[in-house]
Enzyme design. Structure first.
Site, PDB file in Angstrom:
ATOM      1  CB  CYS A   1      -0.953   0.003   1.179  1.00  0.00           C
ATOM      2  SG  CYS A   1      -2.253  -1.237   1.001  1.00  0.00           S
TER       3      CYS A   1
ATOM      4  CG  HIS B   1      -2.868   3.552   2.587  1.00  0.00           C
ATOM      5  ND1 HIS B   1      -3.418   3.305   1.351  1.00  0.00           N
ATOM      6  CD2 HIS B   1      -2.946   2.385   3.278  1.00  0.00           C
ATOM      7  CE1 HIS B   1      -3.808   2.046   1.298  1.00  0.00           C
ATOM      8  NE2 HIS B   1      -3.534   1.469   2.448  1.00  0.00           N
TER       9      HIS B   1
ATOM     10  CG  ASN C   1      -6.594  -0.410   1.453  1.00  0.00           C
ATOM     11  OD1 ASN C   1      -6.033   0.121   0.490  1.00  0.00           O
ATOM     12  ND2 ASN C   1      -5.936  -1.029   2.406  1.00  0.00           N
TER      13      ASN C   1
HETATM   14  O1  UT7 Z   1      -3.484  -1.214   3.743  1.00  0.00           O
HETATM   15  C1  UT7 Z   1      -2.438  -1.953   4.294  1.00  0.00           C
HETATM   16  C2  UT7 Z   1      -2.416  -1.799   5.742  1.00  0.00           C
HETATM   17  N1  UT7 Z   1      -3.574  -2.411   6.359  1.00  0.00           N
HETATM   18  C3  UT7 Z   1      -4.087  -1.868   7.431  1.00  0.00           C
HETATM   19  O2  UT7 Z   1      -3.661  -0.838   7.863  1.00  0.00           O
HETATM   20  C4  UT7 Z   1      -5.204  -2.618   8.136  1.00  0.00           C
HETATM   21  C5  UT7 Z   1      -4.987  -2.575   9.633  1.00  0.00           C
HETATM   22  N2  UT7 Z   1      -5.958  -3.332  10.400  1.00  0.00           N
HETATM   23  C6  UT7 Z   1      -7.254  -2.958  10.521  1.00  0.00           C
HETATM   24  O3  UT7 Z   1      -7.697  -2.018   9.898  1.00  0.00           O
HETATM   25  C7  UT7 Z   1      -8.125  -3.711  11.483  1.00  0.00           C
HETATM   26  O4  UT7 Z   1      -7.327  -4.543  12.283  1.00  0.00           O
HETATM   27  C8  UT7 Z   1      -9.241  -4.560  10.806  1.00  0.00           C
HETATM   28  C9  UT7 Z   1     -10.262  -3.638  10.191  1.00  0.00           C
HETATM   29  C10 UT7 Z   1      -8.632  -5.470   9.752  1.00  0.00           C
HETATM   30  C11 UT7 Z   1      -9.951  -5.411  11.859  1.00  0.00           C
HETATM   31  O5  UT7 Z   1     -10.467  -4.577  12.897  1.00  0.00           O
HETATM   32  P1  UT7 Z   1     -10.146  -4.902  14.420  1.00  0.00           P
HETATM   33  O6  UT7 Z   1     -10.821  -3.879  15.212  1.00  0.00           O
HETATM   34  O7  UT7 Z   1      -8.667  -5.039  14.571  1.00  0.00           O
HETATM   35  O8  UT7 Z   1     -10.903  -6.263  14.617  1.00  0.00           O
HETATM   36  P2  UT7 Z   1     -10.308  -7.675  15.101  1.00  0.00           P
HETATM   37  O9  UT7 Z   1      -9.601  -8.345  13.994  1.00  0.00           O
HETATM   38  O10 UT7 Z   1      -9.594  -7.498  16.398  1.00  0.00           O
HETATM   39  O11 UT7 Z   1     -11.650  -8.468  15.402  1.00  0.00           O
HETATM   40  C12 UT7 Z   1     -12.533  -8.075  16.490  1.00  0.00           C
HETATM   41  C13 UT7 Z   1     -13.743  -8.966  16.468  1.00  0.00           C
HETATM   42  C14 UT7 Z   1     -13.415 -10.451  16.383  1.00  0.00           C
HETATM   43  O12 UT7 Z   1     -14.393 -11.162  17.116  1.00  0.00           O
HETATM   44  P3  UT7 Z   1     -14.081 -11.694  18.599  1.00  0.00           P
HETATM   45  O13 UT7 Z   1     -12.885 -12.599  18.466  1.00  0.00           O
HETATM   46  O14 UT7 Z   1     -13.780 -10.481  19.398  1.00  0.00           O
HETATM   47  O15 UT7 Z   1     -15.336 -12.391  18.981  1.00  0.00           O
HETATM   48  C15 UT7 Z   1     -13.593 -10.777  14.916  1.00  0.00           C
HETATM   49  O16 UT7 Z   1     -13.923 -12.113  14.681  1.00  0.00           O
HETATM   50  O17 UT7 Z   1     -14.536  -8.685  15.303  1.00  0.00           O
HETATM   51  C16 UT7 Z   1     -14.756  -9.876  14.552  1.00  0.00           C
HETATM   52  N3  UT7 Z   1     -14.817  -9.522  13.158  1.00  0.00           N
HETATM   53  C17 UT7 Z   1     -15.947  -9.147  12.555  1.00  0.00           C
HETATM   54  N4  UT7 Z   1     -17.204  -9.026  12.995  1.00  0.00           N
HETATM   55  C18 UT7 Z   1     -18.138  -8.609  12.126  1.00  0.00           C
HETATM   56  C19 UT7 Z   1     -13.798  -9.484  12.255  1.00  0.00           C
HETATM   57  N5  UT7 Z   1     -14.270  -9.075  11.066  1.00  0.00           N
HETATM   58  C20 UT7 Z   1     -15.591  -8.871  11.212  1.00  0.00           C
HETATM   59  C21 UT7 Z   1     -16.605  -8.437  10.352  1.00  0.00           C
HETATM   60  N6  UT7 Z   1     -17.869  -8.320  10.850  1.00  0.00           N
HETATM   61  N7  UT7 Z   1     -16.366  -8.111   9.067  1.00  0.00           N
END
Ligand code: UT7
Length: 328
Positions: A116, A255, A285
């Site tokens: 990215c 970004h 993104n």
């Molecule tokens: O462009 C290149 C660089 N990339 C980035 O900068 C991306 C950086 N990361 C992020 O933006 C975030 O980490 C994400 C958007 C990918 C994920 O958000 P998060 O707040 O870090 O969520 P998480 O992965 O910690 O998941 C939290 C909870 C989990 O459930 P439990 O284990 O707490 O029960 C996931 O299973 O949210 C759940 N979850 C979802 N729930 C509903 C993960 N994806 C989804 C979803 N809908 N789409």
């Protein structure tokens, strides 16, 4: 020759027609508009539909618009650098395909992949060619069909990405404008946290890699999130402070990976929130296209001499920040 700088003299862009909403995604995986808006800040993303369509089709549209807007004949272009992580194919380069589709016949071209951060690195690379004085019209295009490597069965990644392309023209100037400073970094320790597991030379495609869904983006979101906030903010603050830029008047073109990352970086820089460019809600993104897509959308608001900090973070890990004085 020594005093030449590279300045952006035009922008073109293209987004495909099809709009994938959070409601449609919610019918494909277990997610909701509320979760996606709260955790990422995306409402819609555009998707390139059609058999045989790839990143070069979007890139060609963006470059055509750029050439029209800058009244440039395709034969005048000296160099086309194509930033992409979703090339049409492993080879030849997507830039060569774009040249063919646009009728650019006197240029040389190559692709650049830094996740990215591709477009940020591309601005750095392309500007060096311009600064030599040898190359007068350099096209830098970011084009990514992220839907080609997005797993629409994986709710952790499929809401994030969209397809788009945007391009800028870089030309030499003796005015105090254009690309003025930068801080670019890479740390390969990040390579296991955000990558595509199969399809390269280490793990060529097999039936097993397809069955294991290894031809899609794999991301450990929380780790990437922490790195992205820290590194984008560190380099953006460094470039801003060492050039004594005023956070009340400087634009931030970050970004577009997550609204929470953008907000955190803006806060660390103490930038006036109205000068933080944000369009993630509409496009998601789009990887190599996020930064030039911001330029395209903010073009009417920008004035000659405006200060912009570009900041990115991506797979590798790659990250960095750049100071640009807008050229028109
Ligand atoms: O462009 C290149 C660089 N990339 C980035 O900068 C991306 C950086 N990361 C992020 O933006 C975030 O980490 C994400 C958007 C990918 C994920 O958000 P998060 O707040 O870090 O969520 P998480 O992965 O910690 O998941 C939290 C909870 C989990 O459930 P439990 O284990 O707490 O029960 C996931 O299973 O949210 C759940 N979850 C979802 N729930 C509903 C993960 N994806 C989804 C979803 N809908 N789409």
């Amino acid at each position: 020759m020594g005093n030449l700088r590279a300045v952006i003299t035009g922008v073109g862009h293209y987004v495909p027609d099809y709009i994938l909403t959070n409601d449609e995604l919610s019918s494909m995986v277990d997610t909701s508009d509320e979760w996606i808006m709260t955790r990422i800040g995306i409402k819609t993303r555009h998707i390139l539909k059609g058999v045989g369509k790839g990143s070069s089709d979007m890139g060609a549209e963006a470059v055509k618009q750029l050439l029209e807007k800058t009244h440039t004949n395709p034969e005048e272009v000296d160099l086309v650098v194509c930033c992409t992580v979703t090339p049409d194919m492993l080879f030849p380069g997507t830039g060569a395909i774009i040249c063919d589709k646009v009728g650019i016949t006197n240029a040389f071209s190559f692709d650049l992949n830094a996740g990215c951060s591709s477009f940020l690195y591309g601005l750095s690379v392309a500007s060096k060619f311009v600064e030599t004085g040898r190359y007068k019209k350099v096209v830098l295009v970011g084009a990514d069909k992220m839907s080609a490597i997005t797993d629409y069965q994986d709710r952790a990644t499929c809401p994030i990405f969209g397809d788009a392309s945007a391009a800028v023209m870089l030309e030499p100037t003796t005015e105090y404008l254009g690309i003025l400073d930068e801080e670019l970094k890479t740390d390969g320790v990040g390579r296991t946290h955000l990558y595509q597991k199969a399809g390269g030379s280490v793990k060529p495609p097999t039936h097993d890699t397809i069955d294991a869904r290894e031809h899609y983006v794999y991301q450990e979101g929380q780790i990437v999130f922490k790195w992205a906030v820290a590194k984008m903010a560190d380099t953006a603050c460094e470039v801003m402070q060492r050039n004594h830029l005023d956070p009340n008047t400087t634009w931030l073109a970050p970004h577009q990976a997550n609204l929470r990352i953008i907000d955190a970086v803006g806060r660390r820089m103490n930038i006036d929130p109205s000068r933080v460019m944000i369009n993630i809600e509409k496009y998601g993104n789009t990887t190599s296209a996020t930064v030039p897509l911001l330029f395209a959308e903010w073009e009417q608001l920008l004035k000659k001499g405006d200060d912009i900090i570009v900041a990115t973070f991506g797979a590798g890990f790659t990250w960095g920040a750049m100071w640009i004085k807008w050229g028109y």
